[in-house]
Design an enzyme around this catalytic site. Structure first.
Site, PDB file in Angstrom:
ATOM      1  N   HIS A  75      50.443  94.437  76.100  1.00 20.57           N
ATOM      2  CA  HIS A  75      49.281  95.108  75.495  1.00 20.57           C
ATOM      3  C   HIS A  75      48.773  96.177  76.460  1.00 20.57           C
ATOM      4  O   HIS A  75      48.792  95.986  77.684  1.00 20.57           O
ATOM      5  CB  HIS A  75      48.184  94.083  75.198  1.00 20.57           C
ATOM      6  CG  HIS A  75      47.082  94.670  74.358  1.00 20.57           C
ATOM      7  ND1 HIS A  75      46.067  95.423  74.906  1.00 20.57           N
ATOM      8  CD2 HIS A  75      46.864  94.652  73.022  1.00 20.57           C
ATOM      9  CE1 HIS A  75      45.265  95.829  73.936  1.00 20.57           C
ATOM     10  NE2 HIS A  75      45.730  95.371  72.783  1.00 20.57           N
ATOM     11  N   LYS A 134      40.985  89.593  72.233  1.00 22.64           N
ATOM     12  CA  LYS A 134      40.700  90.016  73.613  1.00 22.64           C
ATOM     13  C   LYS A 134      39.770  88.991  74.287  1.00 22.64           C
ATOM     14  O   LYS A 134      39.899  87.799  74.034  1.00 22.64           O
ATOM     15  CB  LYS A 134      40.096  91.421  73.621  1.00 22.64           C
ATOM     16  CG  LYS A 134      40.851  92.378  72.696  1.00 22.64           C
ATOM     17  CD  LYS A 134      40.378  93.785  72.792  1.00 22.64           C
ATOM     18  CE  LYS A 134      41.009  94.595  71.686  1.00 22.64           C
ATOM     19  NZ  LYS A 134      41.269  95.965  72.051  1.00 22.64           N
ATOM     20  N   GLU A 163      51.164 100.562  69.270  1.00 15.46           N
ATOM     21  CA  GLU A 163      49.723 100.720  69.461  1.00 15.46           C
ATOM     22  C   GLU A 163      49.449 101.955  70.327  1.00 15.46           C
ATOM     23  O   GLU A 163      49.499 101.856  71.573  1.00 15.46           O
ATOM     24  CB  GLU A 163      49.148  99.497  70.153  1.00 15.46           C
ATOM     25  CG  GLU A 163      49.313  98.217  69.368  1.00 15.46           C
ATOM     26  CD  GLU A 163      48.206  97.228  69.687  1.00 15.46           C
ATOM     27  OE1 GLU A 163      47.415  96.930  68.800  1.00 15.46           O
ATOM     28  OE2 GLU A 163      48.124  96.790  70.847  1.00 15.46           O
ATOM     29  N   GLU A 212      45.928  97.063  77.354  1.00 14.82           N
ATOM     30  CA  GLU A 212      44.866  96.649  78.290  1.00 14.82           C
ATOM     31  C   GLU A 212      45.460  95.883  79.468  1.00 14.82           C
ATOM     32  O   GLU A 212      44.963  95.971  80.591  1.00 14.82           O
ATOM     33  CB  GLU A 212      43.803  95.835  77.539  1.00 14.82           C
ATOM     34  CG  GLU A 212      42.912  96.748  76.688  1.00 14.82           C
ATOM     35  CD  GLU A 212      42.326  96.105  75.459  1.00 14.82           C
ATOM     36  OE1 GLU A 212      42.298  94.865  75.356  1.00 14.82           O
ATOM     37  OE2 GLU A 212      41.897  96.868  74.564  1.00 14.82           O
ATOM     38  N   ASN A 267      43.867  90.306  67.497  1.00 15.19           N
ATOM     39  CA  ASN A 267      43.777  90.180  68.952  1.00 15.19           C
ATOM     40  C   ASN A 267      42.293  90.164  69.333  1.00 15.19           C
ATOM     41  O   ASN A 267      41.632  91.189  69.271  1.00 15.19           O
ATOM     42  CB  ASN A 267      44.483  91.372  69.622  1.00 15.19           C
ATOM     43  CG  ASN A 267      44.288  91.356  71.132  1.00 15.19           C
ATOM     44  OD1 ASN A 267      43.968  90.320  71.719  1.00 15.19           O
ATOM     45  ND2 ASN A 267      44.483  92.502  71.763  1.00 15.19           N
ATOM     46  N   SER A 312      42.446 100.623  65.957  1.00 15.77           N
ATOM     47  CA  SER A 312      41.289 100.887  65.098  1.00 15.77           C
ATOM     48  C   SER A 312      41.579 100.666  63.605  1.00 15.77           C
ATOM     49  O   SER A 312      41.126 101.412  62.751  1.00 15.77           O
ATOM     50  CB  SER A 312      40.749 102.300  65.343  1.00 15.77           C
ATOM     51  OG  SER A 312      40.275 102.405  66.681  1.00 15.77           O
ATOM     52  N   GLY A 338      40.550 100.625  70.166  1.00 16.76           N
ATOM     53  CA  GLY A 338      39.119 100.457  70.443  1.00 16.76           C
ATOM     54  C   GLY A 338      38.338 101.756  70.449  1.00 16.76           C
ATOM     55  O   GLY A 338      37.195 101.794  70.890  1.00 16.76           O
TER      56      GLY A 338
END
Ligand code: PEP
Length: 256
Positions: A99, A14, A171, A101, A12, A217, A177
């Site tokens: 996701h 982003k 996730e 985010e 991904n 991560s 991140g």
């Protein structure tokens, strides 16, 4: 227990990698990673770089491409948005939905995520439903409740055959991140919960065949331990997938 025999490696990107960088990445990744029959590799570039990815990977059909997000409607007055049908027309095979985010920054809730799954399925794009708990939810011992709610609401309006066409990514939000990775035991535990909830919403066979990825991560240093965790069928990699050599090492990691 999972029946998935292939391991799945998803990148991904982003909001990184414009078309030029994408072409350069594909050239150097293709030189570092050889196609393998026991692996699926799918990259989710920014939508504007999908055409560049496909052009650069024209002689590498094993490198699949996905879209990071689609609109919950099939078409209409939604400036700046991209529909699942357009993604399919652009050659996209996979689509992320939910996701963290998108959930945190754009307010995507479970109901909206469910509508995005429907649009992806209608368009023939294979959805990857992302779920996971925040640090507070984990500390409050709410992992089971959060994963159950996210999956149940997202799948609520899908027909039985559609439910069987989903891939999942566990996730944990606190691991995305941040450099903090779930331990292989934590990942295995969450994947087991998820698979049981999928079985409840579908059936045992569908749940055992479902691909469930771990994301948060992931890097070359921890990939082998994560792939060895029971029920982990592959990984969704953010930051570490931006480096072609590093992502090639992840995709070639020993498993089992
Ligand atoms: C992600 O964006 O899905 C992700 C897992 O990011 P990172 O690997 O950087 O934690």
């Amino acid at each position: 227990m999972t029946l998935a025999s292939r391991k799945f490696f998803a990148a991904n990107w982003k909001m990184h990698m414009g078309p030029d960088e994408t072409s350069r990445f594909v050239r150097s990744f293709a030189a570092a990673y050889e196609a393998r029959a026991d692996r699926t590799v799918a990259v989710f570039p920014p939508a504007i770089s999908i055409a560049a990815f496909r052009a650069a990977a024209a002689d590498r059909p094993d490198l699949e491409v996905g879209i990071q997000d689609v609109h919950a409607e099939a078409h209409g007055a939604h400036t700046g948005a991209i529909s699942a049908g357009m993604a399919a027309e652009a050659g996209v095979a996979w689509g992320l939905a939910g996701h963290s985010e998108r959930r945190c920054e754009f307010g995507d809730d479970d109901e909206l995520v469910g509508r995005k799954l429907s649009r992806l399925l209608e368009a023939g794009v294979k959805p990857v439903l992302c779920v996971g708990e925040t640090l507070t939810q984990r500390e409050e011992d709410r992992l089971y409740e959060v994963l159950s709610r996210q999956v149940a609401t997202a799948l609520r309006d899908l027909a039985p055959d559609e439910r069987g066409r989903l891939t999942y990514a566990y996730e944990p939000v606190w691991a995305i991140g941040t450099g903090k990775t779930a331990s292989p035991d934590d990942a295995a535990g969450a994947h087991e919960i998820l698979r049981k909830r999928v079985a409840h919403l579908t059936d045992e066979d569908t749940a055992n065949r479902a691909i469930i990825l771990y994301g948060g991560s992931v890097k070359p240093e921890n990939i082998e331990a994560l792939l060895a965790a029971p029920g982990v069928d592959g990984v969704l990699v953010g930051g570490a997938s931006l480096d072609s050599d590093g992502f090639a090492r992840i995709c070639a990691a020993r498993s089992g």
